[in-house]
Write an enzyme that holds these catalytic residues in place. Structure first.
Site, PDB file in Angstrom:
ATOM      1  CD  GLN A 183      -2.485  -1.199   2.718  1.00  0.00           C
ATOM      2  OE1 GLN A 183      -3.536  -0.603   2.923  1.00  0.00           O
ATOM      3  NE2 GLN A 183      -1.867  -1.897   3.662  1.00  0.00           N
ATOM      4  CG  ASN A 184       4.105   1.164   2.459  1.00  0.00           C
ATOM      5  OD1 ASN A 184       3.048   1.459   3.024  1.00  0.00           O
ATOM      6  ND2 ASN A 184       5.006   0.350   2.987  1.00  0.00           N
TER       7      ASN A 184
ATOM      8  CG  HIS B  17      -2.728   2.604  -1.917  1.00  0.00           C
ATOM      9  ND1 HIS B  17      -2.729   2.532  -0.554  1.00  0.00           N
ATOM     10  CD2 HIS B  17      -3.856   1.955  -2.316  1.00  0.00           C
ATOM     11  CE1 HIS B  17      -3.818   1.885  -0.138  1.00  0.00           C
ATOM     12  NE2 HIS B  17      -4.505   1.521  -1.184  1.00  0.00           N
TER      13      HIS B  17
ATOM     14  N   GLY C 152       2.682  -4.446   9.090  1.00  0.00           N
ATOM     15  CA  GLY C 152       2.724  -2.993   9.246  1.00  0.00           C
ATOM     16  C   GLY C 152       1.571  -2.248   8.626  1.00  0.00           C
ATOM     17  CB  THR C 153      -1.289  -2.688   6.839  1.00  0.00           C
ATOM     18  OG1 THR C 153      -2.458  -1.954   6.422  1.00  0.00           O
ATOM     19  CG2 THR C 153      -1.619  -4.168   6.910  1.00  0.00           C
TER      20      THR C 153
ATOM     21  CG  ASN D 178       0.582  -3.710  13.411  1.00  0.00           C
ATOM     22  OD1 ASN D 178       0.986  -2.916  14.271  1.00  0.00           O
ATOM     23  ND2 ASN D 178      -0.199  -3.313  12.421  1.00  0.00           N
TER      24      ASN D 178
HETATM   25  P1  OAD Z   1      -1.383   3.272   8.928  1.00  0.00           P
HETATM   26  O1  OAD Z   1      -0.658   4.489   9.363  1.00  0.00           O
HETATM   27  O2  OAD Z   1      -2.889   3.272   8.874  1.00  0.00           O
HETATM   28  O3  OAD Z   1      -0.981   2.056   9.891  1.00  0.00           O
HETATM   29  C1  OAD Z   1       0.370   1.816  10.172  1.00  0.00           C
HETATM   30  C2  OAD Z   1       0.427   0.482  10.889  1.00  0.00           C
HETATM   31  O4  OAD Z   1       1.798   0.161  11.080  1.00  0.00           O
HETATM   32  C3  OAD Z   1      -0.223   0.530  12.266  1.00  0.00           C
HETATM   33  O5  OAD Z   1      -1.043  -0.611  12.428  1.00  0.00           O
HETATM   34  C4  OAD Z   1       0.969   0.486  13.230  1.00  0.00           C
HETATM   35  O6  OAD Z   1       0.668  -0.229  14.412  1.00  0.00           O
HETATM   36  C5  OAD Z   1       1.972  -0.285  12.405  1.00  0.00           C
HETATM   37  N1  OAD Z   1       3.370  -0.013  12.721  1.00  0.00           N
HETATM   38  C6  OAD Z   1       3.935   1.117  13.197  1.00  0.00           C
HETATM   39  N2  OAD Z   1       5.277   0.952  13.318  1.00  0.00           N
HETATM   40  C7  OAD Z   1       5.545  -0.315  12.887  1.00  0.00           C
HETATM   41  C8  OAD Z   1       6.725  -1.088  12.750  1.00  0.00           C
HETATM   42  N3  OAD Z   1       7.930  -0.588  13.089  1.00  0.00           N
HETATM   43  N4  OAD Z   1       6.627  -2.358  12.280  1.00  0.00           N
HETATM   44  C9  OAD Z   1       5.414  -2.878  11.949  1.00  0.00           C
HETATM   45  N5  OAD Z   1       4.256  -2.196  12.035  1.00  0.00           N
HETATM   46  C10 OAD Z   1       4.333  -0.929  12.509  1.00  0.00           C
HETATM   47  O7  OAD Z   1      -0.773   2.855   7.512  1.00  0.00           O
HETATM   48  P2  OAD Z   1      -1.399   1.859   6.456  1.00  0.00           P
HETATM   49  O8  OAD Z   1      -2.077   0.695   7.102  1.00  0.00           O
HETATM   50  O9  OAD Z   1      -0.337   1.552   5.471  1.00  0.00           O
HETATM   51  O10 OAD Z   1      -3.685   5.115   1.538  1.00  0.00           O
HETATM   52  O11 OAD Z   1      -2.508   2.802   5.753  1.00  0.00           O
HETATM   53  C11 OAD Z   1      -3.216   2.274   4.648  1.00  0.00           C
HETATM   54  C12 OAD Z   1      -3.488   3.399   3.706  1.00  0.00           C
HETATM   55  O12 OAD Z   1      -4.129   4.499   4.393  1.00  0.00           O
HETATM   56  C13 OAD Z   1      -2.243   4.013   3.102  1.00  0.00           C
HETATM   57  O13 OAD Z   1      -1.763   3.268   2.023  1.00  0.00           O
HETATM   58  C14 OAD Z   1      -2.791   5.359   2.635  1.00  0.00           C
HETATM   59  C15 OAD Z   1      -3.586   5.745   3.857  1.00  0.00           C
HETATM   60  O14 OAD Z   1      -4.631   6.561   3.507  1.00  0.00           O
HETATM   61  C16 OAD Z   1      -3.598   5.940   0.462  1.00  0.00           C
HETATM   62  O15 OAD Z   1      -2.760   6.810   0.412  1.00  0.00           O
HETATM   63  C17 OAD Z   1      -4.608   5.668  -0.591  1.00  0.00           C
END
Ligand code: OAD
Length: 249
Positions: free
Chosen positions: A101-102, A119, A187-188, A213
């Site tokens: 998604q990154n 994305h 990490g999502t 996560n």
């Molecule tokens: P989020 O910011 O929603 O979630 C980040 C996740 O990473 C959380 O569940 C954290 O607990 C976890 N996290 C933080 N540090 C970490 C680490 N060191 N190792 C593993 N996990 C860790 O980001 P996404 O889930 O990627 O969409 O968000 C999904 C989408 O929402 C993105 O692609 C973007 C955003 O809107 C678009 O831009 C279309």
């Protein structure tokens, strides 16, 4: 780091592995996530103020400058141990599909050869009106810059809210998800659809689903294995355990 032997064995024996990554996998490279309170990109703004077509039409300069700031940030960081472990895994499994998604391109910079970017990619620019990628444009000082073909605004080639995901990438992601033995969700926050549907689809298809996560997510209760921890710590350790299991047969 210790892992459930069953998890290590299933990965060691896997013929096909699919991985879904989110912003958490780039967190240890210093790239802010979206929803983590202390680093959240959204902390200063609301998503609807920055990452929607309407936000861009309302204030193209703000949106372009926010992405320019993110591009600069990403250009200045390096892939971390999580990205590198995934690149090693890609080379080691018969079937390995990385769906992300990154938009930061760090998986490619870590050496992953095929990355399914659901994305888009912040380093790519396209014409807002034509939708086609633009690789160079005259420096006129306009912010956002203007399309050399139609004169309209250029925009980052990323998926915004209310926009459809690229069909080809989504199709590849679904194919990888529904044919894998093991699905890693790393990490999502598992809240943004349709990407967030993939781990649940993998569950439905009988794959072993693993979540990595530090926080719980809507997937946590249903995943077969949950490894609470940072991707940059967990993934290299898990991959090392799998390599040992593979070498000792
Ligand atoms: P989020 O910011 O929603 O979630 C980040 C996740 O990473 C959380 O569940 C954290 O607990 C976890 N996290 C933080 N540090 C970490 C680490 N060191 N190792 C593993 N996990 C860790 O980001 P996404 O889930 O990627 O969409 O968000 C999904 C989408 O929402 C993105 O692609 C973007 C955003 O809107 C678009 O831009 C279309």
């Amino acid at each position: 780091m210790n892992f459930p032997p069953e998890l290590v064995q299933q990965l060691a024996r896997a013929k096909s592995v699919a991985v879904l990554t989110g912003a958490g996998v780039s967190a240890e490279s210093g790239v802010p996530t979206f929803r983590d309170a202390q680093t959240g990109l959204w902390a200063k703004y609301r998503p609807e103020d920055l990452a929607t077509p309407r936000a861009f039409l309302r204030n193209p300069r703000l949106v372009w400058e926010w992405y320019a700031w993110r591009r600069e940030l990403v250009a200045g960081v390096k892939p971390n141990a999580a990205h590198l472990a995934l690149a090693e895994m890609e080379a080691a499994f018969a079937q390995f599909h990385l769906v992300t998604q990154n938009v930061d391109g760090l998986h490619q910079r870590a050496g992953c050869r095929t990355v399914i970017e659901l994305h888009g990619n912040i380093m790519r620019t396209k014409c807002f009106s034509e939708g086609t990628v633009v690789t160079q444009w005259p420096e006129t000082g306009d912010v956002p810059p203007l399309c050399p073909r139609c004169g309209g605004h250029l925009r980052p080639d990323v998926v915004w809210f209310e926009e459809p995901l690229p069909a080809a990438e989504m199709e590849q992601a679904i194919k990888a998800t529904t044919s894998c033995d093991v699905f890693l969700s790393v990490g999502t926050s598992t809240v943004v659809y349709p990407a967030a549907s993939l781990p649940f689809e993998a569950l439905r298809k009988g794959a072993t689903v693993v979540e990595i996560n530090p926080q719980a997510t809507p997937l946590t209760k249903q995943a077969h294995f949950v490894v609470p921890g940072a991707a940059g710590v967990v993934l290299p350790a898990l991959w090392a355990a799998v390599k040992t299991a593979r070498s000792t047969g």
